[in-house]
Design an enzyme around this catalytic site. Structure first.
Site, mmCIF file in Angstrom:
data_model
loop_
_atom_site.group_PDB
_atom_site.id
_atom_site.type_symbol
_atom_site.label_atom_id
_atom_site.label_comp_id
_atom_site.label_asym_id
_atom_site.label_seq_id
_atom_site.Cartn_x
_atom_site.Cartn_y
_atom_site.Cartn_z
ATOM 1 N N CYS A 74 0.859 -1.184 0.000
ATOM 2 C CA CYS A 74 0.000 0.000 0.000
ATOM 3 C C CYS A 74 0.895 1.233 0.000
ATOM 4 C CB CYS A 74 -0.888 -0.025 1.248
ATOM 5 S SG CYS A 74 -1.853 1.473 1.489
ATOM 6 N N CYS A 189 -0.459 3.914 -6.612
ATOM 7 C CA CYS A 189 -1.420 3.282 -5.711
ATOM 8 C C CYS A 189 -1.566 1.872 -6.243
ATOM 9 C CB CYS A 189 -2.757 4.020 -5.745
ATOM 10 S SG CYS A 189 -4.100 3.105 -4.930
HETATM 11 N N1 DGL Z 1 -3.905 0.573 -2.484
HETATM 12 C C1 DGL Z 1 -3.524 1.566 -1.560
HETATM 13 C C2 DGL Z 1 -2.378 2.409 -2.006
HETATM 14 O O1 DGL Z 1 -1.500 1.907 -2.686
HETATM 15 C C3 DGL Z 1 -4.646 2.289 -0.832
HETATM 16 C C4 DGL Z 1 -5.785 2.796 -1.659
HETATM 17 C C5 DGL Z 1 -6.894 3.341 -0.760
HETATM 18 O O2 DGL Z 1 -7.375 2.591 0.088
HETATM 19 O O3 DGL Z 1 -7.236 4.523 -0.904
HETATM 20 O O4 DGL Z 1 -2.264 3.550 -1.655
#
Ligand code: DGL
Length: 268
Positions: A74, A189
């Site tokens: 994440c 993301c």
């Molecule tokens: N997939 C996550 C990231 O890379 C979080 C996305 C989210 O929950 O807003 O930031």
């Protein structure tokens, strides 16, 4: 399954499956436990306090099982809370692999001085400036433009790929990247690789940098393969069936996904 040789992989939802997909390729003998905090997504519009609270619950869950290695799949967590998590949990025996910090070198690789890199990310990641600061450690002459993309996580989680609104939102963000003369666009993301078909309507695929391979490479430089048989278990905090459906594009989950209840965040 015993967990002392298991690698924990965490994200807010299905995004981290883009990372897991690469991890199982480079570490086929490893056991993984994937945690998607679907109850609390999207992380990208939450405060640091909230995100830290969610993250700590997940790391404590991993600790209770006996997990020793954790991959933060994440960007938002890597940008906002990694340093805090490292401080608190490394002394408890967890080794934590962050995302942005591990991939900045590859993200900047091959570009010329003065080139522009655009980063599509959650609002929280963009606001943190973490991609810019990590990339500038590699090459201070690069121009880094961080573009917040609120709503993109929801497009993926809810599989809203074919709506007019989704196309419009993606076009708008790509316009900003192209107007800035981006030589590379980072999918900052872990949910965004799901959007690659839509994003590449506006620019050639080669312009996009998906950090998942780089992160997997840096993890496999430290954790070694053995002759064991690999395995993955899945946990979420809400809607296990939705998780399976939305995650399909990157990971075909052919077993039960366990739903666990976590403490709820309350402002005091
Ligand atoms: N997939 C996550 C990231 O890379 C979080 C996305 C989210 O929950 O807003 O930031």
């Amino acid at each position: 399954m015993t967990y002392s040789d298991t690698i924990g992989v965490m994200d807010s939802g299905v995004g981290g499956l883009t990372i897991l997909n690469e991890l199982v390729k480079v570490l086929p003998s490893s056991k993984f436990i994937y945690f998607g905090d679907t109850q609390n997504l999207p992380y990208g519009c939450k405060s640091k306090d909230e995100i830290l609270f969610f993250n700590k619950n997940i790391l404590n869950f991993f600790l209770t099982l006996g997990v020793k290695d954790v991959v933060i799949a994440c960007n938002t967590t890597s940008a906002l809370t990694y340093e805090d998590l490292k401080k608190e949990f490394e002394s408890k025996g967890l080794r934590i692999f962050p995302l942005i910090q591990s991939v900045a070198y590859d993200a900047a690789f091959g570009l010329n001085d003065g080139d522009c890199i655009c980063v599509l990310s959650t609002a929280a990641t963009a606001k943190s400036g973490k991609y810019a600061s990590e990339i500038k450690k590699v090459n201070p002459s690069l121009r880094v433009v961080e573009i917040p993309c609120p709503g993109f996580t929801e497009i993926v989680e809810n599989r809203l790929y074919d709506t007019k609104e989704s196309h419009k939102a993606i076009e708008e963000k790509m316009k900003i990247a192209l107007e800035n003369g981006a030589k590379r666009i980072i999918l900052g993301c872990t949910h965004y690789p799901y959007l690659l078909n839509l994003l590449s309507e506006f620019a050639p695929r080669e312009i996009f940098f998906n950090p998942s391979k780089s992160l997997a490479k840096s993890v496999s430089a430290i954790i070694k393969n053995t002759d064991d048989k690999g395995d993955v278990e899945f946990y979420v905090t809400k809607n296990p069936e939705e998780f399976k459906n939305s995650g399909k594009m990157f990971f075909d989950i052919d077993k039960d996904v366990t739903c666990v209840k976590m403490p709820e965040f309350s402002r005091v």
